[in-house]
Design a protein around this motif. Sequence first.
Motif, mmCIF file in Angstrom:
data_model
loop_
_atom_site.group_PDB
_atom_site.id
_atom_site.type_symbol
_atom_site.label_atom_id
_atom_site.label_comp_id
_atom_site.label_asym_id
_atom_site.label_seq_id
_atom_site.Cartn_x
_atom_site.Cartn_y
_atom_site.Cartn_z
ATOM 1 N N PHE A 1 24.985 -9.421 -21.258
ATOM 2 C CA PHE A 1 24.989 -9.409 -19.503
ATOM 3 C C PHE A 1 26.434 -9.425 -19.117
ATOM 4 C CE2 PHE A 1 24.504 -11.385 -15.549
ATOM 5 C CZ PHE A 1 23.926 -10.353 -14.857
ATOM 6 N N TRP A 2 27.153 -10.747 -19.306
ATOM 7 C CA TRP A 2 28.229 -10.826 -18.822
ATOM 8 C C TRP A 2 29.321 -9.971 -19.149
ATOM 9 C CZ3 TRP A 2 28.199 -13.355 -14.427
ATOM 10 C CH2 TRP A 2 27.459 -14.386 -14.327
ATOM 11 N N ILE A 3 29.518 -9.241 -20.424
ATOM 12 C CA ILE A 3 30.106 -8.127 -20.846
ATOM 13 C C ILE A 3 29.810 -6.961 -20.155
ATOM 14 C CG2 ILE A 3 30.816 -6.869 -22.706
ATOM 15 C CD1 ILE A 3 32.132 -9.472 -22.867
ATOM 16 N N GLY A 4 28.759 -6.760 -19.803
ATOM 17 C CA GLY A 4 28.216 -5.642 -19.010
ATOM 18 C C GLY A 4 28.770 -5.644 -17.419
ATOM 19 N N GLN A 5 28.481 -6.795 -17.116
ATOM 20 C CA GLN A 5 29.019 -7.181 -15.574
ATOM 21 C C GLN A 5 30.596 -7.053 -15.426
ATOM 22 O OE1 GLN A 5 27.363 -8.021 -12.566
ATOM 23 N NE2 GLN A 5 25.573 -7.086 -13.691
ATOM 24 N N LEU A 6 31.268 -7.389 -16.718
ATOM 25 C CA LEU A 6 32.849 -7.473 -16.487
ATOM 26 C C LEU A 6 32.969 -6.124 -16.750
ATOM 27 C CD1 LEU A 6 35.300 -8.914 -16.467
ATOM 28 C CD2 LEU A 6 35.331 -9.073 -19.159
ATOM 29 N N ALA B 1 31.380 -3.393 -15.580
ATOM 30 C CA ALA B 1 31.218 -2.758 -14.537
ATOM 31 C C ALA B 1 32.285 -3.237 -13.273
ATOM 32 C CB ALA B 1 29.936 -3.226 -13.871
ATOM 33 N N PHE B 2 32.524 -4.276 -13.211
ATOM 34 C CA PHE B 2 33.775 -4.943 -12.082
ATOM 35 C C PHE B 2 35.125 -4.136 -12.669
ATOM 36 C CE2 PHE B 2 37.243 -7.757 -11.110
ATOM 37 C CZ PHE B 2 36.874 -7.756 -10.013
ATOM 38 N N ILE B 3 35.485 -4.118 -14.001
ATOM 39 C CA ILE B 3 36.667 -3.466 -14.109
ATOM 40 C C ILE B 3 36.716 -1.883 -13.891
ATOM 41 C CG2 ILE B 3 38.074 -2.582 -15.960
ATOM 42 C CD1 ILE B 3 37.401 -5.432 -17.475
ATOM 43 N N GLY B 4 35.516 -1.284 -14.206
ATOM 44 C CA GLY B 4 35.388 0.183 -13.803
ATOM 45 C C GLY B 4 35.425 0.364 -12.261
ATOM 46 N N ILE B 5 34.779 -0.372 -11.353
ATOM 47 C CA ILE B 5 34.850 -0.300 -9.985
ATOM 48 C C ILE B 5 36.318 -0.644 -9.536
ATOM 49 C CG2 ILE B 5 34.146 -1.350 -7.942
ATOM 50 C CD1 ILE B 5 31.118 -1.790 -9.178
ATOM 51 N N ALA B 6 36.940 -1.845 -9.869
ATOM 52 C CA ALA B 6 38.237 -2.054 -9.659
ATOM 53 C C ALA B 6 39.308 -0.884 -9.943
ATOM 54 C CB ALA B 6 38.806 -3.094 -10.352
ATOM 55 N N HIS B 7 39.063 -0.379 -11.068
ATOM 56 C CA HIS B 7 39.822 0.746 -11.713
ATOM 57 C C HIS B 7 39.685 1.944 -10.638
ATOM 58 C CE1 HIS B 7 41.341 4.157 -14.092
ATOM 59 N NE2 HIS B 7 41.996 3.503 -14.505
ATOM 60 N N PHE B 8 38.554 2.536 -9.967
ATOM 61 C CA PHE B 8 38.137 3.452 -9.348
ATOM 62 C C PHE B 8 38.786 3.061 -7.995
ATOM 63 C CE2 PHE B 8 35.255 5.388 -6.205
ATOM 64 C CZ PHE B 8 35.621 6.871 -6.526
ATOM 65 N N ILE B 9 38.597 1.866 -7.827
ATOM 66 C CA ILE B 9 39.284 1.442 -6.101
ATOM 67 C C ILE B 9 40.863 1.689 -5.933
ATOM 68 C CG2 ILE B 9 39.169 -0.198 -4.311
ATOM 69 C CD1 ILE B 9 36.431 -0.991 -5.041
#
Length: 106
Positions: free
Chosen positions: A89-94, A96-104
């Motif tokens: 779960f935490w790896i998935g959350q991390l 997702a966060f990296i993907g969103i941060a990269h997109f922004i």
Amino acid sequence: MSRTCGIMIVSEIKLYELLKAKIGEKEAEAFVQILEQRVDQKFDDRKNEFVLEKDKEKLLTKADALAIFATKEDLASLKAEIIKWMFIFWIGQLAAFIGIAHFILK
């Protein structure tokens, strides 16, 4: 003629009065008391049967108890499963966060 609580219901009084005229006072009183005791006993028996039928669902069999109560090994494997899924779960959350941060940031 008296109940244990000292109260006669109307139907008992009517029955007593009818029988008293036919068979006599003492016999009518004895008959009504015996009838009352038998009715009370039948009622108690039915009440006990109902309670037993209702509670049968709550009773555990040996197989049910073994299925419910976990051993130490079961608890250890459960703990390992929980830790594994928390990590996933935490790896998935991390990710997702990296993907969103990269997109922004792009």
